[in-house]
Design an enzyme around this catalytic site. Structure first.
Site, PDB file in Angstrom:
ATOM      1  N   HIS A  57      26.718  79.843  55.359  1.00 15.92           N
ATOM      2  CA  HIS A  57      27.811  79.495  54.480  1.00 15.92           C
ATOM      3  C   HIS A  57      29.021  80.401  54.663  1.00 15.92           C
ATOM      4  CE1 HIS A  57      30.036  77.607  51.335  1.00 15.92           C
ATOM      5  NE2 HIS A  57      30.291  78.795  50.836  1.00 15.92           N
ATOM      6  N   VAL A  58      28.885  81.716  54.520  1.00  9.52           N
ATOM      7  CA  VAL A  58      30.027  82.604  54.719  1.00  9.52           C
ATOM      8  C   VAL A  58      30.361  82.597  56.205  1.00  9.52           C
ATOM      9  CG1 VAL A  58      30.819  84.994  54.580  1.00  9.52           C
ATOM     10  CG2 VAL A  58      29.454  84.032  52.730  1.00  9.52           C
ATOM     11  N   HIS A  59      31.631  82.418  56.539  1.00  8.37           N
ATOM     12  CA  HIS A  59      32.048  82.249  57.931  1.00  8.37           C
ATOM     13  C   HIS A  59      32.295  83.603  58.590  1.00  8.37           C
ATOM     14  CE1 HIS A  59      32.100  78.057  57.052  1.00  8.37           C
ATOM     15  NE2 HIS A  59      32.912  78.280  56.025  1.00  8.37           N
ATOM     16  N   HIS A  83      32.202  85.215  48.197  1.00 14.39           N
ATOM     17  CA  HIS A  83      30.875  84.957  47.627  1.00 14.39           C
ATOM     18  C   HIS A  83      30.054  86.228  47.389  1.00 14.39           C
ATOM     19  CE1 HIS A  83      31.829  80.845  48.456  1.00 14.39           C
ATOM     20  NE2 HIS A  83      31.949  81.105  49.731  1.00 14.39           N
TER      21      HIS A  83
END
Length: 153
Positions: free
Chosen positions: A37-39, A11
């Site tokens: 959202h980004v892990h 992303h």
């Protein structure tokens, strides 16, 4: 929801809303923006990028003490796994980054100061992997003591 421009590859360059609302954050003395959202976990220095242009890829945040910290904290767990691939070398505006699951604690001390601690989940003992201090820019600027409107008697 928008994402930090911090360079976690999944992303990356998707901060489409940031350039629209960042000046509002600066004008209203926002101290930190937490997004998920980004892990993975990543924290920027206080940076602004009000001239961000998603169409041509120009993304060059500058250190700015009036801007907020941007914290990507989407590392609570996911069946997709960790997004731990980063752009190398670490950019100047990235203060700390780590691709592992974890959790954060925001400890508000008083109206002017708070502490944020981030812990890796895989450590056997409670170990702080990253921490930073928030100084409430809004309150310390004197704006909080200025009434928004005058009450009539």
């Amino acid at each position: 929801m928008f994402h930090s421009t911090a360079p976690i590859l999944p992303h990356y360059m998707e901060a489409k809303m940031r350039h629209v609302i960042e000046q509002i954050f600066i004008d209203h003395k926002v101290d930190a923006v937490f997004a998920g959202h980004v892990h993975a976990y990543e924290r920027s220095h206080r940076v602004s990028n009000t001239k961000y242009n998603i169409s041509n890829g120009e993304c060059n945040p500058v250190l700015d003490e009036s801007a907020p910290f941007y914290v990507t904290i989407g590392d609570g767990g996911s069946s997709e796994g960790i997004a731990g691939e980063y752009i190398s070398p670490q950019p100047h505006y990235s203060a700390y980054r780590e691709g592992s699951f974890g959790h954060a604690i925001l400890d508000i001390k008083n109206k002017t100061h708070a502490f944020c601690y981030w812990h890796r989940n895989q450590d056997d003992n409670k170990v702080t992997a990253d921490s930073f201090v928030l100084h409430n820019q809004y309150w310390m600027s004197g704006l909080a003591r200025t009434p928004i409107y005058a009450a009539s008697v």
